[in-house]
Design an enzyme around this catalytic site. Structure first.
Site, mmCIF file in Angstrom:
data_model
loop_
_atom_site.group_PDB
_atom_site.id
_atom_site.type_symbol
_atom_site.label_atom_id
_atom_site.label_comp_id
_atom_site.label_asym_id
_atom_site.label_seq_id
_atom_site.Cartn_x
_atom_site.Cartn_y
_atom_site.Cartn_z
ATOM 1 N N HIS A 56 -38.463 9.110 -13.885
ATOM 2 C CA HIS A 56 -38.294 10.688 -14.341
ATOM 3 C C HIS A 56 -39.130 11.287 -15.939
ATOM 4 O O HIS A 56 -38.679 11.045 -16.634
ATOM 5 C CB HIS A 56 -36.516 10.838 -13.979
ATOM 6 C CG HIS A 56 -36.703 11.958 -14.774
ATOM 7 N ND1 HIS A 56 -35.827 13.026 -14.008
ATOM 8 C CD2 HIS A 56 -37.229 13.201 -15.706
ATOM 9 C CE1 HIS A 56 -35.329 14.237 -14.871
ATOM 10 N NE2 HIS A 56 -36.709 14.180 -15.247
ATOM 11 N N ASN A 90 -43.160 19.976 -13.528
ATOM 12 C CA ASN A 90 -43.215 21.177 -13.594
ATOM 13 C C ASN A 90 -43.637 21.929 -14.923
ATOM 14 O O ASN A 90 -44.243 21.641 -16.187
ATOM 15 C CB ASN A 90 -41.002 21.638 -14.608
ATOM 16 C CG ASN A 90 -40.766 20.858 -15.230
ATOM 17 O OD1 ASN A 90 -41.846 19.497 -15.754
ATOM 18 N ND2 ASN A 90 -39.867 20.621 -15.708
ATOM 19 N N ASP A 150 -37.402 20.066 -11.112
ATOM 20 C CA ASP A 150 -36.690 19.531 -12.201
ATOM 21 C C ASP A 150 -36.997 21.207 -13.364
ATOM 22 O O ASP A 150 -37.873 20.783 -13.443
ATOM 23 C CB ASP A 150 -37.172 17.747 -11.941
ATOM 24 C CG ASP A 150 -36.347 17.545 -13.835
ATOM 25 O OD1 ASP A 150 -34.942 17.698 -13.484
ATOM 26 O OD2 ASP A 150 -36.825 17.379 -15.020
ATOM 27 N N ASN A 276 -30.858 19.338 -21.650
ATOM 28 C CA ASN A 276 -30.378 19.744 -19.791
ATOM 29 C C ASN A 276 -29.913 18.961 -19.317
ATOM 30 O O ASN A 276 -31.163 17.945 -18.886
ATOM 31 C CB ASN A 276 -31.456 20.990 -19.254
ATOM 32 C CG ASN A 276 -30.343 21.264 -17.926
ATOM 33 O OD1 ASN A 276 -30.122 20.703 -17.790
ATOM 34 N ND2 ASN A 276 -31.764 22.578 -17.464
ATOM 35 N N ASP A 303 -35.753 11.166 -19.142
ATOM 36 C CA ASP A 303 -35.711 12.425 -18.506
ATOM 37 C C ASP A 303 -37.156 12.905 -19.804
ATOM 38 O O ASP A 303 -36.239 13.558 -20.811
ATOM 39 C CB ASP A 303 -34.922 13.477 -18.663
ATOM 40 C CG ASP A 303 -34.722 14.857 -18.543
ATOM 41 O OD1 ASP A 303 -36.075 15.177 -18.276
ATOM 42 O OD2 ASP A 303 -33.732 15.515 -18.788
ATOM 43 N N HIS A 307 -41.232 18.767 -26.773
ATOM 44 C CA HIS A 307 -41.876 19.746 -27.336
ATOM 45 C C HIS A 307 -42.302 20.163 -28.695
ATOM 46 O O HIS A 307 -41.954 18.869 -29.053
ATOM 47 C CB HIS A 307 -39.970 20.518 -27.769
ATOM 48 C CG HIS A 307 -39.453 20.870 -26.175
ATOM 49 N ND1 HIS A 307 -40.254 22.016 -25.345
ATOM 50 C CD2 HIS A 307 -38.240 20.656 -25.414
ATOM 51 C CE1 HIS A 307 -38.667 21.574 -23.681
ATOM 52 N NE2 HIS A 307 -38.329 20.725 -24.488
#
Length: 428
Positions: A56, A90, A150, A276, A303, A307
């Protein structure tokens, strides 16, 4: 020099052994091996693991290269001891066609710091309205076997059933982001005492648990495989445990940050803790650790969600959700699972290499450290302890929740099919 001798390493935390690499393959494992004119890596006191596998990871390319690229993300992966990562869908455009997944796959091959296996979207544009080209992505050069929306939940039960039925034909798996959207509208953090005191919109545990309960029943009905992304609550653990007791083909992952951090940190209003699913309570953290130890939760997955600075350095409500994690994952697992006695290093190898490779069918990864196997390896200085400094990260982003925190362990070397991608803590 094609031969490398790793001398005196504790393989999976066991007795010291030498490991001789010849080209892409482990040639011999044993005590007192001759160097055979090999490059010698002195590894006394260090732990040798199979290369880590992350099921992930968000690499952001194509479309958000300001936060991460396949190059910078795989460099971060190598720094953290990973030899293979699964890249979430995504992106912009979304990885919902054979063309996009092949682009990501080839970028991974070109850069060479770790293998990149794209994850395909379940639905077109992650919109939940129409199945994406699952078969075409599987049959592409990328050979996609894991599919996920996801970042969004496949909340329509009929759509989820159809996806499970479709991937069953080729042994694929649907990885679900379990979040009932109607129960999380405006949610900013875990629903509980802290959210009430801070006046922030609450994210109830049942929003995750209800989707997991539905999906394990759908998987049982269809006879297909379902994987639960970033499981975060004690209630979710009990649902997965129940499903496994019934023989349902379900696997689950936990992130390092959900093994260590709690919603009490949100009192700082520091957006670095906005993620999240949200950080939960101490009770949830302890339940997740126990579930990872007893095998209810199968794997650790980062995960990794990079950013840019401007998306995090702002007020809480406007901040993006997510944390980087590839370069600190093994240290957090050592702190929460090994130091506490819940897992030994063989258990870490199982949860961070063997099982994720099996779930994602990552060929050549998650293999034993033995003769004849691909030389995908990670060497860890487990005695090291130091403060996390994001300025030294290989990732393009710096949104780590561990800045300034002392954590144990340091990856010193990573080998991908015998080629060193990290040497003495420095990328090659």
């Amino acid at each position: 020099m094609s031969k490398i001798l790793i001398r005196g390493a504790k393989v999976l935390g066991g007795e010291p052994q030498d490991v001789l690499i010849d080209g892409e393959i482990i040639e011999r494992v044993g005590a007192g091996l001759p160097d055979d004119d090999a490059l010698v890596v002195e590894a006394e006191g260090k732990v040798l693991l199979p290369g880590l596998v992350d099921l992930h990871t968000h690499l952001r390319e194509p479309g958000r290269e300001d936060s991460e690229t396949v190059l910078t993300g795989t460099r971060a992966a190598a720094s953290g001891g990973y030899t293979a990562v699964f890249a979430m869908a995504n992106t912009f455009p979304v990885a919902d066609t054979a063309g996009v997944v092949e682009q990501v796959y080839r970028l991974g091959q070109e850069h060479g710091y770790c293998d990149v296996q794209p994850i395909g979207a379940v639905t077109v544009g992650l919109e939940g309205k129409k199945l994406a080209e699952l078969g075409a992505m599987h049959e592409s050069a990328a050979g996609v076997t894991v599919f996920s929306d996801d970042g969004k939940c496949v909340d329509d039960a009929v759509m989820m059933r159809r996806a499970l039925e479709y991937v069953k034909a080729f042994g694929g798996v649907v990885a679900q982001h379990a979040q009932e959207p109607r129960l999380t509208e405006g949610a900013q953090m875990n629903e509980g005492v802290v959210s009430a005191e801070l006046g922030l919109g609450g994210w109830p545990a049942v929003a995750e648990e209800s989707i997991i309960a539905r999906d394990v029943l759908l998987a049982e009905h269809v006879g297909s495989r379902v994987h639960i992304c970033h499981l975060s609550t004690a209630g979710s653990v009990e649902i997965v445990r129940w499903a496994k007791s019934r023989g349902i083909d379900v696997t689950a992952e936990v992130t390092p940050h959900h093994l260590l951090l709690t919603d009490e940190l949100v009192r700082t209003y520091n957006p670095v803790y906005k993620v999240n699913p949200p950080l939960r309570t101490e009770r949830d953290v302890l339940a997740l650790r126990e579930a990872l130890a007893d095998g209810t939760i199968d794997i650790v997955a980062t995960d990794h969600a990079p950013h840019p600075h401007e998306d995090k350095d702002c007020e809480w409500g406007a901040a993006a959700m997510g944390m980087v994690g590839l370069e600190t994952a093994l240290s957090v697992v050592q702190e929460t699972m090994v130091t506490t006695g819940l897992l030994d290093w063989a258990g870490v190898a199982d949860r961070m290499s063997f099982k994720p490779a099996k779930i994602g069918r990552a060929a050549g990864h998650g293999r034993p450290v033995s003769a004849g196997e691909p030389a995908n390896l990670t060497l860890v200085d487990t005695a090291y302890r130091g403060s996390v400094d994001p300025a030294g990260f290989a990732s393009r982003s710096r949104n780590t929740p561990y800045e300034g925190r002392e954590l144990p362990g340091r990856v010193t070397h990573t080998w991908l099919r015998g080629k060193a991608t990290l040497v003495d803590g420095k990328l090659t």
